[in-house]
Write a protein that holds these residues in place. Structure first.
Motif, PDB file in Angstrom:
ATOM      1  N   LEU A  81      -6.018   0.641  13.256  1.00 23.98           N
ATOM      2  CA  LEU A  81      -6.979  -1.082  13.093  1.00 23.98           C
ATOM      3  C   LEU A  81      -5.905  -1.336  12.821  1.00 23.98           C
ATOM      4  CD1 LEU A  81      -9.401  -2.044  12.452  1.00 23.98           C
ATOM      5  CD2 LEU A  81      -9.318  -1.402  10.213  1.00 23.98           C
ATOM      6  N   SER A  82      -5.556  -2.591  13.025  1.00 24.55           N
ATOM      7  CA  SER A  82      -5.037  -3.817  12.576  1.00 24.55           C
ATOM      8  C   SER A  82      -4.686  -4.268  11.444  1.00 24.55           C
ATOM      9  CB  SER A  82      -4.313  -4.933  14.221  1.00 24.55           C
ATOM     10  OG  SER A  82      -3.346  -5.878  13.833  1.00 24.55           O
ATOM     11  N   TYR A  83      -3.802  -3.732  10.267  1.00 18.28           N
ATOM     12  CA  TYR A  83      -4.747  -4.072   8.448  1.00 18.28           C
ATOM     13  C   TYR A  83      -3.892  -4.101   7.981  1.00 18.28           C
ATOM     14  CZ  TYR A  83      -6.843  -4.516   4.442  1.00 18.28           C
ATOM     15  OH  TYR A  83      -7.352  -4.791   3.021  1.00 18.28           O
ATOM     16  N   ASN A  84      -3.584  -4.798   6.899  1.00 22.98           N
ATOM     17  CA  ASN A  84      -2.081  -4.745   5.626  1.00 22.98           C
ATOM     18  C   ASN A  84      -2.822  -3.941   4.642  1.00 22.98           C
ATOM     19  OD1 ASN A  84      -0.148  -4.930   4.249  1.00 22.98           O
ATOM     20  ND2 ASN A  84      -0.707  -7.224   3.195  1.00 22.98           N
ATOM     21  N   TRP A  85      -2.159  -2.492   5.601  1.00 19.99           N
ATOM     22  CA  TRP A  85      -2.496  -1.376   4.131  1.00 19.99           C
ATOM     23  C   TRP A  85      -1.845  -1.331   2.930  1.00 19.99           C
ATOM     24  CZ3 TRP A  85      -6.772   1.044   5.966  1.00 19.99           C
ATOM     25  CH2 TRP A  85      -6.912   1.070   7.130  1.00 19.99           C
ATOM     26  N   LYS A  86      -0.986  -1.912   2.591  1.00 17.20           N
ATOM     27  CA  LYS A  86      -0.548  -1.510   1.657  1.00 17.20           C
ATOM     28  C   LYS A  86      -1.701  -3.016   0.348  1.00 17.20           C
ATOM     29  CE  LYS A  86       3.910  -2.725   0.338  1.00 17.20           C
ATOM     30  NZ  LYS A  86       5.217  -3.623   1.106  1.00 17.20           N
ATOM     31  N   GLU A  87      -2.232  -3.717   0.792  1.00 19.83           N
ATOM     32  CA  GLU A  87      -3.323  -4.537  -0.391  1.00 19.83           C
ATOM     33  C   GLU A  87      -4.117  -2.914  -0.680  1.00 19.83           C
ATOM     34  OE1 GLU A  87      -5.546  -7.444   1.749  1.00 19.83           O
ATOM     35  OE2 GLU A  87      -3.406  -8.394   1.588  1.00 19.83           O
ATOM     36  N   LEU A  88      -4.731  -1.809   0.239  1.00 21.28           N
ATOM     37  CA  LEU A  88      -5.204  -1.019   0.200  1.00 21.28           C
ATOM     38  C   LEU A  88      -5.138  -0.162  -1.137  1.00 21.28           C
ATOM     39  CD1 LEU A  88      -8.182   0.838   0.415  1.00 21.28           C
ATOM     40  CD2 LEU A  88      -7.463   1.729   1.725  1.00 21.28           C
ATOM     41  N   TRP A  89      -3.648   0.283  -0.589  1.00 21.20           N
ATOM     42  CA  TRP A  89      -3.445   1.127  -1.652  1.00 21.20           C
ATOM     43  C   TRP A  89      -3.010   0.399  -2.784  1.00 21.20           C
ATOM     44  CZ3 TRP A  89       1.199   1.686   3.047  1.00 21.20           C
ATOM     45  CH2 TRP A  89       0.613   2.258   3.580  1.00 21.20           C
ATOM     46  N   GLY A  90      -2.077  -0.436  -3.123  1.00 19.66           N
ATOM     47  CA  GLY A  90      -2.204  -1.694  -3.929  1.00 19.66           C
ATOM     48  C   GLY A  90      -3.450  -1.508  -4.923  1.00 19.66           C
ATOM     49  N   ALA A  91      -4.672  -1.881  -4.263  1.00 20.87           N
ATOM     50  CA  ALA A  91      -5.633  -1.460  -5.393  1.00 20.87           C
ATOM     51  C   ALA A  91      -6.270  -0.523  -5.736  1.00 20.87           C
ATOM     52  CB  ALA A  91      -7.111  -2.254  -4.361  1.00 20.87           C
ATOM     53  N   LEU A  92      -5.233   1.172  -5.156  1.00  9.00           N
ATOM     54  CA  LEU A  92      -6.200   2.192  -5.642  1.00  9.00           C
ATOM     55  C   LEU A  92      -5.177   2.380  -6.863  1.00  9.00           C
ATOM     56  CD1 LEU A  92      -6.595   4.238  -2.106  1.00  9.00           C
ATOM     57  CD2 LEU A  92      -8.564   3.325  -3.463  1.00  9.00           C
ATOM     58  N   LEU A  93      -4.018   1.809  -6.842  1.00 13.12           N
ATOM     59  CA  LEU A  93      -2.889   2.506  -7.636  1.00 13.12           C
ATOM     60  C   LEU A  93      -3.084   1.774  -8.928  1.00 13.12           C
ATOM     61  CD1 LEU A  93       0.368   2.500  -5.091  1.00 13.12           C
ATOM     62  CD2 LEU A  93      -0.656   4.244  -6.939  1.00 13.12           C
ATOM     63  N   SER A  94      -4.114   0.580  -8.818  1.00  9.91           N
ATOM     64  CA  SER A  94      -4.197  -0.337  -9.772  1.00  9.91           C
ATOM     65  C   SER A  94      -5.719   0.535 -10.540  1.00  9.91           C
ATOM     66  CB  SER A  94      -4.292  -1.666  -9.537  1.00  9.91           C
ATOM     67  OG  SER A  94      -3.446  -2.232  -8.565  1.00  9.91           O
ATOM     68  N   LEU A  95      -6.286   0.992  -9.643  1.00  6.83           N
ATOM     69  CA  LEU A  95      -7.801   1.477 -10.209  1.00  6.83           C
ATOM     70  C   LEU A  95      -6.717   3.056 -11.109  1.00  6.83           C
ATOM     71  CD1 LEU A  95     -10.341   1.775 -10.376  1.00  6.83           C
ATOM     72  CD2 LEU A  95     -10.482   3.228  -8.673  1.00  6.83           C
ATOM     73  N   LEU A  96      -5.982   3.143 -10.480  1.00 12.09           N
ATOM     74  CA  LEU A  96      -6.017   4.877 -11.242  1.00 12.09           C
ATOM     75  C   LEU A  96      -4.682   3.981 -12.934  1.00 12.09           C
ATOM     76  CD1 LEU A  96      -4.255   6.987  -8.189  1.00 12.09           C
ATOM     77  CD2 LEU A  96      -6.213   6.832  -9.841  1.00 12.09           C
ATOM     78  N   LYS A  97      -4.021   3.077 -12.548  1.00  8.45           N
ATOM     79  CA  LYS A  97      -2.833   3.035 -13.481  1.00  8.45           C
ATOM     80  C   LYS A  97      -4.404   2.501 -14.553  1.00  8.45           C
ATOM     81  CE  LYS A  97      -0.433  -0.196 -12.081  1.00  8.45           C
ATOM     82  NZ  LYS A  97       0.355  -1.020 -11.730  1.00  8.45           N
TER      83      LYS A  97
END
Length: 700
Positions: free
Chosen positions: A499-515
């Protein structure tokens, strides 16, 4: 002297003439005569049967304009003892109404008989007595004749709804059905529903939904009837409506149901979408609003509350959950409704207004983000879900958010729906509403870009995750959100979809949740178990680590994943320390904390493997601050020496099942839908002038 004492009813002679109403009063004093039908009602509620002396009484009775207010008020004022004494009168009136509907083709009599049944049933069902000797069926219909009477009545309703009858007759037939099935908060205790189970109206409802004209007039009420009937004892016995809906393959009926849902959701989207406006200085404009709001009265609302008809969402859920053929309807491409379209009839005016009125069309201008591009029901639902999630504050709003995420979970578990979501040749511009945030740049061009709908779903989940981090964290909503992401990734891994998607946005959101979890664990952990949610995030990252090369767009994106894990290594170390500390302190969530530790093994191995390599490269090149490109180069050159542990079942998930996890939620949701309808229904909305208008237009 009461008002009744002023009226003398001279019964008819042997020729069967109608009774004559006379007024007693002071000589010379002129008083208006009492309404003729009221006098009849008074005789009936005294326990008398006026038809004994007049064989044509009921024919005349049903030609008179019904006074529903009087029926309801009179029954409301009766005590339990008086209700039981008048059981025979209620049975007689019910039976005569049914008989009139069976034998008389006069539409005036049909309308009056139907509205009499509406008022009588509504009033009796509102009487709530705790004693066991008060039985709804026996009081209203009579045990001995209930099965026969209800069979005849439902046959008449099916006839009225299926054949050529006036709008008012059809509306009243649906209104009567709704009064029957919403008579009690808990529909599973409503005995009257058993008769609707035995005498099906399913085929009639499908016929209404299949026909564009009848759907426009009666589609909303028909959808509500179907939704409530499907939920009657759905887990206790074989519900015929559940069975019939699950095997329904009538494309016209399914598309008709989709049209009703799509129209209502589209109207919500138009009504609640914010206007597009670009302030000249966004930050200072926002700051000015904050300062200005400090001096506004506290009671003045800053944003209109989102008022949602939950029955439409419930209907969408049942259609997707029960019928796999509905996925085709969900993904069918069409054009958005014009701003002036409506499913409310314009001519002729029905004598009874529809019970469920969708929001009036706000008449957005052509510059609305919803105009002039193709869409489908799924895209409309995604836009609606973004609105719901943006407004998800308060008990009802959280219910709506939960239901939307459950619906989306059912969608992303379906193989056909996933193929549609990920098809690069099928792209839609879907507008998503975003919460205003200070760190977010204002976008002047708010027109959505065309992309596969899987990208839109991911974008929607990311938006929710970054905009709802609060100390009242809804773990359930976040869990469902991450579950949707996980299901999409499992499909991509299984089918090797890149899928042509900006995966860094998803990773950033998941990391924000963990923080956020780590920062607020002292507040959140005593109230809710956070470890399963954190484990879900770890599983998603492990899926990327283990199988990312099969579904990420290119090797560079896979390298960026490692870069993000290394860059945010403190988050994972702190999360690991939190789980270890909880186990050592003999906390109540030791098992789930231990599962989290297992899920962090490979992530910590990556950090521990690459960090010394990066430090060594930095020292050897005498670079104090290493750039991202240099880190990526170190990562690429050291994959060969990295050892990871193979984790099982990363691409597996527990299939959604309503029972047992969500059964209580849906029971309460149906109860709220039933109560909301019963509180808002207008039993007395029949206007004689409307009937006469239909009569003069030749429709009666």
């Amino acid at each position: 002297m009461t008002e009744t004492d002023n009226v003398v009813i001279n019964q008819s002679d042997s020729k069967g003439e109608s009774p004559i109403l006379l007024r007693k009063g002071v000589p010379g004093e002129k008083k208006p005569l009492k309404e003729k039908l009221i006098a009849y009602y008074e005789l009936l509620f005294k326990g008398e049967d006026p038809s004994i002396r007049n064989s044509h009484f009921w024919e005349e009775f049903f030609l008179l304009k019904v006074n529903v207010e009087y029926i309801i008020k009179t029954i409301e004022d009766l005590s339990q003892e008086e209700i039981l004494k008048l059981k025979g009168v209620f049975n007689l009136l019910f039976a005569q109404c049914v008989q009139m509907l069976q034998t008389d083709e006069n539409n005036i009599r049909n309308i009056n008989a139907l509205q009499t049944l509406c008022g009588l049933t509504y009033a009796v069902l509102r009487k709530k007595f705790s004693e066991s000797n008060f039985d709804i069926v026996d009081t209203l219909i009579g045990f001995d004749s209930a099965e026969c009477q209800m069979q005849n009545l439902i046959e008449c309703i099916n006839k009225f709804l299926s054949d050529e009858y006036p709008v008012s007759v059809k509306n009243l037939s649906l209104r009567l059905l709704l009064i029957f099935i919403t008579g009690m908060d808990n529909i599973n205790k409503n005995v009257l529903l058993e008769y609707v189970m035995m005498n099906s109206v399913f085929e009639t409802l499908m016929q209404i939904l299949s026909n564009p004209d009848s759907r426009e007039l009666h589609g909303c009420d028909s959808t509500l009837v179907l939704t409530i009937l499907v939920n009657y004892r759905k887990h206790e016995a074989a519900n015929p409506y559940v069975i019939k809906l699950s095997v329904l393959d009538d494309e016209l009926a399914l598309n008709g149901l989709g049209c009703i849902i799509s129209h209502v959701l589209t109207e919500y989207n138009r009504h609640y979408s914010p206007e597009v406006e670009a302030p000249s200085g966004w930050f200072f404009g926002h700051l000015s609003n904050i300062v200005g709001n400090m001096f506004l009265p506290a009671s003045k609302p800053t944003k209109e509350a989102l008022q949602i008809d939950e029955s439409i969402l419930l209907a969408l859920y049942e259609a997707i959950h029960l019928n796999r053929n509905f996925i085709t309807t969900l993904t069918h491409v069409n054009h958005v409704h014009s701003p002036t379209s409506s499913i409310t009839p314009t001519s002729p005016t029905p004598a009874v207004e529809p019970a469920l009125n969708p929001l009036p069309s706000p008449g957005r201008s052509p510059t609305s983000p919803f105009a002039n591009h193709p869409t489908n029901l799924l895209g409309t639902f995604l836009t609606f879900t973004s609105l719901v999630l943006q407004y998800s504050k308060g008990e009802r709003s959280e219910v709506h958010s939960r239901l939307c995420l459950i619906i989306l979970t059912c969608v992303v578990e379906d193989q056909f729906a996933n193929a549609f979501l990920h098809d690069p040749n099928i792209s839609f511009p879907v507008t998503l509403q975003r919460a205003p945030m200070l760190h977010r740049k204002f976008r002047k061009d708010r027109r959505p870009k065309s992309a596969p709908l899987a990208c839109t779903v991911l974008e929607l989940m990311v938006e929710f995750m970054i905009s709802h981090l609060s100390k009242n964290l809804s773990v359930d909503l976040y869990s469902k959100c991450i579950g949707i992401v996980h299901r999409l990734l499992c499909y991509q891994k299984r089918c090797r979809v890149r899928l042509s998607y900006n995966w860094k946005e998803l990773w950033g959101a998941l990391l924000s949740l963990l923080k956020f979890i780590i920062t607020n664990e002292k507040i959140l952990l005593p109230k809710v178990n956070l470890f399963p949610l954190a484990t879900q995030v770890a599983v998603v990252f492990n899926l990327f680590i283990t199988f990312g090369d099969t579904f990420l767009p290119n090797p560079h994106v896979y390298d960026e994943l490692y870069y993000e894990l290394i860059r945010m290594h403190n988050v994972f170390e702190n999360l690991y320390s939190l789980a270890v500390r909880h186990i050592e302190e003999d906390g109540q969530h030791k098992e789930s904390a231990n599962r989290l530790i297992t899920g962090l093994v490979n992530i910590r191995a990556i950090v521990n493997h690459f960090t010394p390599k990066i430090d060594s490269w930095s020292a050897s090149h005498q670079v104090a601050s290493i750039t991202p490109d240099q880190v990526l180069e170190v990562v690429r050159n050291n994959y060969d020496t990295l050892t990871l542990k193979l984790q099982d079942n990363l691409d597996h998930y527990e299939k959604y099942s309503e029972r047992p996890k969500e059964s209580t939620f849906f029971t309460q949701l149906v109860r709220h839908t039933v109560t909301r309808f019963r509180d808002s229904i207008s039993v007395t909305s029949l206007q004689q002038i409307s009937v006469l208008n239909e009569l003069s237009s030749g429709t009666l």
